[in-house]
Design a protein around this motif. Structure first.
Motif, PDB file in Angstrom:
ATOM      1  N   ARG A  44      -2.022 -19.997  75.079  1.00  0.00           N
ATOM      2  CA  ARG A  44      -2.880 -21.192  74.830  1.00  0.00           C
ATOM      3  C   ARG A  44      -3.527 -21.248  73.533  1.00  0.00           C
ATOM      4  N   PRO A  98      -4.697 -29.665  76.458  1.00  0.00           N
ATOM      5  CA  PRO A  98      -3.400 -30.461  76.549  1.00  0.00           C
ATOM      6  C   PRO A  98      -3.718 -31.931  76.628  1.00  0.00           C
ATOM      7  N   PHE A 151      -9.426 -15.251  86.241  1.00  0.00           N
ATOM      8  CA  PHE A 151      -9.211 -14.151  85.240  1.00  0.00           C
ATOM      9  C   PHE A 151      -8.038 -14.467  84.511  1.00  0.00           C
ATOM     10  N   GLY A 184      -1.319 -27.400  86.328  1.00  0.00           N
ATOM     11  CA  GLY A 184      -2.616 -27.824  85.400  1.00  0.00           C
ATOM     12  C   GLY A 184      -2.216 -28.570  84.292  1.00  0.00           C
ATOM     13  N   SER A 223     -19.792 -30.417  69.678  1.00  0.00           N
ATOM     14  CA  SER A 223     -19.846 -30.663  71.189  1.00  0.00           C
ATOM     15  C   SER A 223     -20.488 -31.936  71.695  1.00  0.00           C
TER      16      SER A 223
HETATM   17  C1  LIG Z   1      -5.917 -18.599  86.669  1.00  0.00           C
HETATM   18  C2  LIG Z   1      -5.410 -19.748  86.247  1.00  0.00           C
HETATM   19  C3  LIG Z   1      -4.114 -19.950  85.930  1.00  0.00           C
HETATM   20  C4  LIG Z   1      -3.437 -21.101  85.343  1.00  0.00           C
HETATM   21  N1  LIG Z   1      -2.337 -21.166  85.018  1.00  0.00           N
HETATM   22  C5  LIG Z   1      -1.546 -22.222  84.697  1.00  0.00           C
HETATM   23  C6  LIG Z   1      -0.147 -22.379  84.496  1.00  0.00           C
HETATM   24  O1  LIG Z   1       0.427 -21.202  84.522  1.00  0.00           O
HETATM   25  N2  LIG Z   1       0.137 -23.605  83.970  1.00  0.00           N
HETATM   26  C7  LIG Z   1      -0.283 -24.555  84.006  1.00  0.00           C
HETATM   27  O2  LIG Z   1       0.356 -25.691  83.621  1.00  0.00           O
HETATM   28  N3  LIG Z   1      -1.562 -24.397  84.336  1.00  0.00           N
HETATM   29  C8  LIG Z   1      -2.318 -23.771  84.668  1.00  0.00           C
HETATM   30  N4  LIG Z   1      -3.502 -23.444  84.903  1.00  0.00           N
HETATM   31  C9  LIG Z   1      -4.422 -24.748  84.482  1.00  0.00           C
HETATM   32  C10 LIG Z   1      -4.649 -25.002  83.316  1.00  0.00           C
HETATM   33  O3  LIG Z   1      -5.217 -24.068  82.560  1.00  0.00           O
HETATM   34  C11 LIG Z   1      -5.625 -26.391  83.241  1.00  0.00           C
HETATM   35  O4  LIG Z   1      -5.201 -27.221  84.236  1.00  0.00           O
HETATM   36  C12 LIG Z   1      -5.313 -27.137  81.824  1.00  0.00           C
HETATM   37  O5  LIG Z   1      -6.062 -26.186  80.740  1.00  0.00           O
HETATM   38  C13 LIG Z   1      -6.266 -28.372  81.709  1.00  0.00           C
HETATM   39  O6  LIG Z   1      -6.246 -28.943  80.374  1.00  0.00           O
HETATM   40  P1  LIG Z   1      -7.019 -29.749  80.217  1.00  0.00           P
HETATM   41  O7  LIG Z   1      -7.092 -30.487  78.906  1.00  0.00           O
HETATM   42  O8  LIG Z   1      -7.451 -30.753  81.235  1.00  0.00           O
HETATM   43  O9  LIG Z   1      -8.589 -28.832  79.846  1.00  0.00           O
HETATM   44  P2  LIG Z   1      -8.867 -27.638  79.150  1.00  0.00           P
HETATM   45  O10 LIG Z   1      -7.495 -27.193  78.730  1.00  0.00           O
HETATM   46  O11 LIG Z   1     -10.055 -26.921  79.979  1.00  0.00           O
HETATM   47  O12 LIG Z   1      -9.347 -28.182  77.644  1.00  0.00           O
HETATM   48  C14 LIG Z   1     -10.841 -28.863  77.618  1.00  0.00           C
HETATM   49  C15 LIG Z   1     -11.312 -28.727  76.331  1.00  0.00           C
HETATM   50  O13 LIG Z   1     -12.472 -29.317  76.176  1.00  0.00           O
HETATM   51  C16 LIG Z   1     -13.546 -28.743  75.444  1.00  0.00           C
HETATM   52  N5  LIG Z   1     -14.849 -29.053  75.757  1.00  0.00           N
HETATM   53  C17 LIG Z   1     -15.434 -28.885  77.084  1.00  0.00           C
HETATM   54  N6  LIG Z   1     -16.712 -29.360  77.005  1.00  0.00           N
HETATM   55  C18 LIG Z   1     -16.826 -29.954  75.890  1.00  0.00           C
HETATM   56  C19 LIG Z   1     -17.839 -30.538  75.209  1.00  0.00           C
HETATM   57  N7  LIG Z   1     -19.149 -30.634  75.726  1.00  0.00           N
HETATM   58  N8  LIG Z   1     -17.775 -31.023  74.069  1.00  0.00           N
HETATM   59  C20 LIG Z   1     -16.661 -30.959  73.308  1.00  0.00           C
HETATM   60  N9  LIG Z   1     -15.496 -30.232  73.829  1.00  0.00           N
HETATM   61  C21 LIG Z   1     -15.699 -29.805  75.183  1.00  0.00           C
HETATM   62  C22 LIG Z   1     -13.205 -27.232  75.948  1.00  0.00           C
HETATM   63  O14 LIG Z   1     -13.691 -26.339  74.842  1.00  0.00           O
HETATM   64  C23 LIG Z   1     -11.601 -27.252  75.788  1.00  0.00           C
HETATM   65  O15 LIG Z   1     -11.002 -27.071  74.626  1.00  0.00           O
HETATM   66  C24 LIG Z   1      -4.382 -22.401  85.362  1.00  0.00           C
HETATM   67  C25 LIG Z   1      -5.636 -22.353  85.505  1.00  0.00           C
HETATM   68  C26 LIG Z   1      -6.106 -21.104  86.005  1.00  0.00           C
HETATM   69  C27 LIG Z   1      -7.585 -21.025  86.209  1.00  0.00           C
END
Ligand SMILES: Cc1cc2nc3c(=O)[nH]c(=O)nc-3n(C[C@H](O)[C@H](O)[C@H](O)COP(=O)(O)OP(=O)(O)OC[C@H]3O[C@@H](n4cnc5c(N)ncnc54)[C@H](O)[C@@H]3O)c2cc1C
Length: 433
Positions: A117, A26, A202, A322, A140
């Motif tokens: 997701r 996101p 999990f 998150g 990557s």
């Molecule tokens: C158990 C649990 C429950 C949760 N429940 C909620 C909830 O109900 N509501 C909520 O708002 N949040 C929740 N969260 C938190 C939420 O999932 C995260 O905060 C959110 O996904 C963060 O988004 P992001 O875009 O920062 O990272 P991410 O969603 O982790 O996306 C990162 C992306 O980067 C990519 N990536 C990684 N490394 C590389 C690389 N080297 N090269 C290219 N791409 C790469 C990955 O494949 C991934 O698609 C929960 C988390 C957990 C652990």
């Protein structure tokens, strides 16, 4: 300054961009959409193929709904997501406390909803493609070299192994926090040393569960916490975190079971509400696992990269904020990047100024959520603190409502008037997209 928003498309070097965004969660997709809509040439690098399931409770707080609308996926989200979340519960043992969730002040976006997701992230990424983002997937990031204003990102195709080098004055790190970037020095050994207190996460989906629609139960058990929700298509999602040492002990007592099965059995045993909800349910797909989680702030590295989402900082997921922090931090950063008044002829001074403003704003908006989440998480996980917490909530269930409000369920860090101003300044060609 290298960035020329109105003329950027058409650079002669096909590897040259105005900004490179790493990760299409996101945070990354939101940032890429906003910059591309303002005319920037943006590369978005994502290592996994979509749609993909992900460990997450999948609840999107009401505060994000206007932002999803402005990003261009509001209607699709509304159509696809589960029922409005109007109540919160705390479940531990045989006990359960229910309270109202706070509603956001805007009637149109009053209540949060849950969406898998595999759907949400694909909606955002499709939108990014539609507005002109150059999506490299599954590619990557291998390495970043250079410095502010002149970055080289080495990326590799996951299927063919082909390696390319992309160039841009700006790199936005949105790779999340659960995977190490190959070159990351600041978190070296983070995953190498296993600690009993590490939190492993999990998630699983269930059909035919009997969880009440619109209820968001928080689960408390010794050594962990979790949540349940009815998401899209009447699918129930359960996500939780558990300390490594507790999981190890539980697994030792059931060595033939997988970690996911042990977690499922534990949740049913530790929370009657889970047992009842899953009585008639069948699991759809395997349990997913990730970790160790590393809640905390990752800003202030002074390495010249911009960080959004979990890459910038992560709250204990007990408050389910998150994704709010991911989407909203991307907005905060892009608001600064797109503000003409902040432009500076000196590229380095311009970027450093923005890092400074953005990071200060990030800390002001999100640090209280991180602290609240850490406090709540430890109260719910500790055998000595969970029972009194439960007792307190039974007397004052309104504390749950207040906690949800303070945790950010209804507060958007993005200034809506700033956002509207920003959108009205976008070139017509971008708005039509
Ligand atoms: C158990 C649990 C429950 C949760 N429940 C909620 C909830 O109900 N509501 C909520 O708002 N949040 C929740 N969260 C938190 C939420 O999932 C995260 O905060 C959110 O996904 C963060 O988004 P992001 O875009 O920062 O990272 P991410 O969603 O982790 O996306 C990162 C992306 O980067 C990519 N990536 C990684 N490394 C590389 C690389 N080297 N090269 C290219 N791409 C790469 C990955 O494949 C991934 O698609 C929960 C988390 C957990 C652990």
């Amino acid at each position: 300054m290298n960035i020329k928003p109105d003329t950027a498309r058409g650079y002669e070097d096909p590897n040259s961009y105005d900004a490179i965004v790493i990760g299409a969660g996101p945070a990354g997709s939101s940032a890429a959409i906003l910059l591309s809509r303002a005319g920037w040439l943006v590369a978005l690098v994502e290592k996994q193929s979509f749609p993909r399931r992900k460990v997450c409770g999948e609840c999107i707080a009401a505060s994000n709904l206007p932002l999803l609308d402005a990003l261009g996926i509001g209607l699709e989200f509304d159509d696809a997501a589960g029922p409005e979340l109007r109540k919160v519960a705390l479940m531990r043992g045989n006990r359960q406390v229910v309270a109202n969730l706070p509603s956001a002040s805007n009637d149109q976006y009053a209540w949060g909803k849950a969406l898998g997701r595999e759907v949400l992230d694909s909606l955002l990424l499709d939108r990014a493609r539609l507005v002109g983002v150059h999506v490299l997937q599954p590619w990557s990031l291998l390495n970043i070299t250079g410095n502010v204003g002149n970055w080289h990102c080495e990326i590799r195709a996951q299927d063919s192994g082909v390696v390319r080098s992309l160039l841009a004055p700006i790199v936005i790190d949105a790779h999340g926090s659960w995977e190490e970037l190959p070159f990351a020095r600041r978190r070296e050994n983070h995953h190498a040393v296993h600690r009993g207190s590490d939190l492993l996460a999990f998630k699983a989906n269930f059909r035919h569960a009997t969880l009440e629609e619109g209820l968001l139960p928080i689960l408390s058990f010794d050594g962990g916490y979790g949540g349940m929700v009815v998401a899209a298509d009447a699918m129930t999602t359960i996500a939780c975190c558990i300390r490594r040492d507790r999981l190890k002990a539980y697994r030792a007592s059931a060595p033939s079971l997988s970690a996911g099965d042990v977690v499922e059995a534990l949740l049913k045993r530790a929370c009657k509400g889970v047992c009842v909800a899953l009585h008639t349910a069948s699991r759809e797909g395997p349990w997913l696992a990730t970790g160790a989680l590393s809640p905390g702030i990752r800003l202030g590295t002074n390495d010249g990269l911009f960080r959004v989402g979990n890459a910038a900082g992560e709250a204990h997921p007990v408050i389910g904020e998150g994704m709010s922090m991911a989407i909203q931090s991307a907005w905060l950063l892009c608001t600064h990047l797109l503000t003409p008044a902040l432009r500076h002829a000196d590229e380095i001074a311009w970027q450093r100024g923005i890092v400074h403003r953005y990071e200060a704003e990030w800390r002001r908006e999100f640090t209280p959520r991180l602290r609240l989440a850490a406090c709540f998480a430890h109260l719910l996980m500790g055998p000595a603190t969970a029972a009194p917490t439960m007792a307190l909530m039974r007397v004052w269930p309104g504390v749950l409502t207040l906690g949800a409000k303070l945790g950010g369920k209804t507060r958007c860090a993005v200034d809506m008037s700033e956002m509207n101003k920003l959108i009205s300044q976008l070139p017509m060609s971008a708005i039509k997209k």
